[in-house]
Write an enzyme that holds these catalytic residues in place. Structure first.
Site, short mmCIF file in Angstrom:
data_model
loop_
_atom_site.label_atom_id
_atom_site.label_comp_id
_atom_site.label_asym_id
_atom_site.label_seq_id
_atom_site.Cartn_x
_atom_site.Cartn_y
_atom_site.Cartn_z
NE ARG A 111 -3.56 0.39 2.55
CZ ARG A 111 -3.36 1.28 3.52
NH1 ARG A 111 -2.47 1.06 4.47
NH2 ARG A 111 -4.02 2.40 3.54
CE LYS B 154 2.27 -4.83 6.35
NZ LYS B 154 1.78 -3.61 5.77
NE ARG C 213 2.96 6.51 10.69
CZ ARG C 213 3.65 7.41 10.05
NH1 ARG C 213 4.41 8.26 10.71
NH2 ARG C 213 3.62 7.51 8.74
#
Ligand code: BTN
Length: 326
Positions: A122, A187, A323
């Site tokens: 992305r 992640k 975030r």
């Protein structure tokens, strides 16, 4: 690079002499040596060469195998799957599926690859995609109800990924709006949906999923965020990539087939239960603008509910990153 016969031979992790490889491949020893060098320089493979023993890939390779993936499919996913293409190396499986859609391929096409040379994430980021290490999967599906009927689809895909991992006994993951897969804040995977067609009618969607399975250290040095992989999470007892891919398709294909009828509402509670930022102070970054608030889950359209001093705001997808507040 064309699919090499060499890698399946080296995949077992044993030493193979140059002569044995040459005979098996019907090539000269020099041609084998050239292929080995290309695999090292172009695909970053750690092929050892030991005088008197030959070549080996220490630890072997877990190569993708269509028969193993198909054997792991549930009858319902198998019935809906169009075709499964396992590519050796491609720029991006999402780009490949979009190209094939333009050539007339229909819903149910799945492309996966051992390696992506221009994997996309992305917000214009690269998706690091080393050879025979992770999963890079793209599914094509056509929807008739326009873009509005697809709201929340990328979030539902996150739920499908989490469920597939659960079936494979991977420790619990969480989801970060809009479509990151996390474990302990690092992640593990990402989802990239790309659409073409008529925003009010028939549109084609490429559902791309990247999952870090056993990311090598050298490839990982190019990742600019905190990451993890299933191998680390499971302390080396990682399920094979074929099993993981089968489990992923078991969730993803029926999801794509049923989404238009069910809508995101069907997956919303599951998404909320996996939300990594539920009730957390966050900052949304959209280009130069920033918006601070408390994350309050998502609505029935998949829009993030951000509680700000001005009240609860619905934030839709796009080029936004979320975030934790500092
Ligand atoms: C993200 O979190 O930024 C999304 C990553 C999506 C990566 C996958 S890998 C398979 C497919 N092909 C691509 O080029 N990207 C997606």
């Amino acid at each position: 690079m064309a699919k090499s016969m060499l890698l399946p031979l080296l995949a077992n992790g044993e030493f193979h002499s140059g002569q044995a490889l040459a005979s098996a491949m019907g090539l000269s020893r020099t041609a084998v040596w050239k292929q080995v060098n290309r695999l090292i320089t172009e695909q970053g493979l750690a092929i050892e060469s030991v005088r008197g023993k030959g070549y080996r890939i220490a630890g072997g390779l877990d190569l993708l195998d269509a028969d193993k993936v198909l054997a792991a499919l549930d009858p319902s996913a198998e019935a809906l799957l169009g075709s499964l293409e396992i590519l050796d190396s491609i720029d991006s499986t999402n780009s490949e599926v979009m190209r094939r859609a333009e050539q007339g391929c229909a819903s149910g096409l799945v492309c996966t690859a051992e390696q992506q040379t221009a994997g996309r994430g992305r917000r214009g980021r690269a998706w690091i995609s080393p050879y025979a290490s992770n999963l890079y999967v793209s599914l094509l599906w056509e929807f008739s109800g326009g873009a509005a009927a697809l709201e929340g689809l990328s979030l539902a895909v996150g739920v499908a990924v989490a469920q597939a991992l659960r079936v494979c006994d991977v420790p619990q993951v969480q989801l970060k709006w809009p479509n990151d897969v996390l474990h302990d804040g690092a992640k593990l995977g990402g989802i990239l949906l790309e659409m073409s067609g008529d925003a009010d009618g028939m549109c084609r969607v490429v559902i791309g999923v990247g999952l870090n399975v056993a990311m090598g250290e050298s490839a990982a040095s190019a990742i600019d965020q905190t990451w993890t992989d299933i191998n680390r999470m499971m302390k080396g007892r990682c399920p094979g990539r074929n099993k993981l891919l089968g489990a992923l398709l078991n969730e993803l294909v029926p999801l794509a087939a049923g989404f238009e009828q069910k809508g995101f509402t069907f997956w919303r509670d599951d998404w909320q239960s996996l939300d990594a930022f539920a009730g957390a102070p966050v900052v949304l970054h959209t280009g130069a603008a920033q918006l601070a608030g408390v994350a309050r889950g998502v609505d029935t359209r998949g829009a993030l509910q951000l509680e700000t001093t001005a009240g609860v705001q619905s934030v839709y997808g796009g080029e936004i990153s979320l975030r934790a507040a500092p």
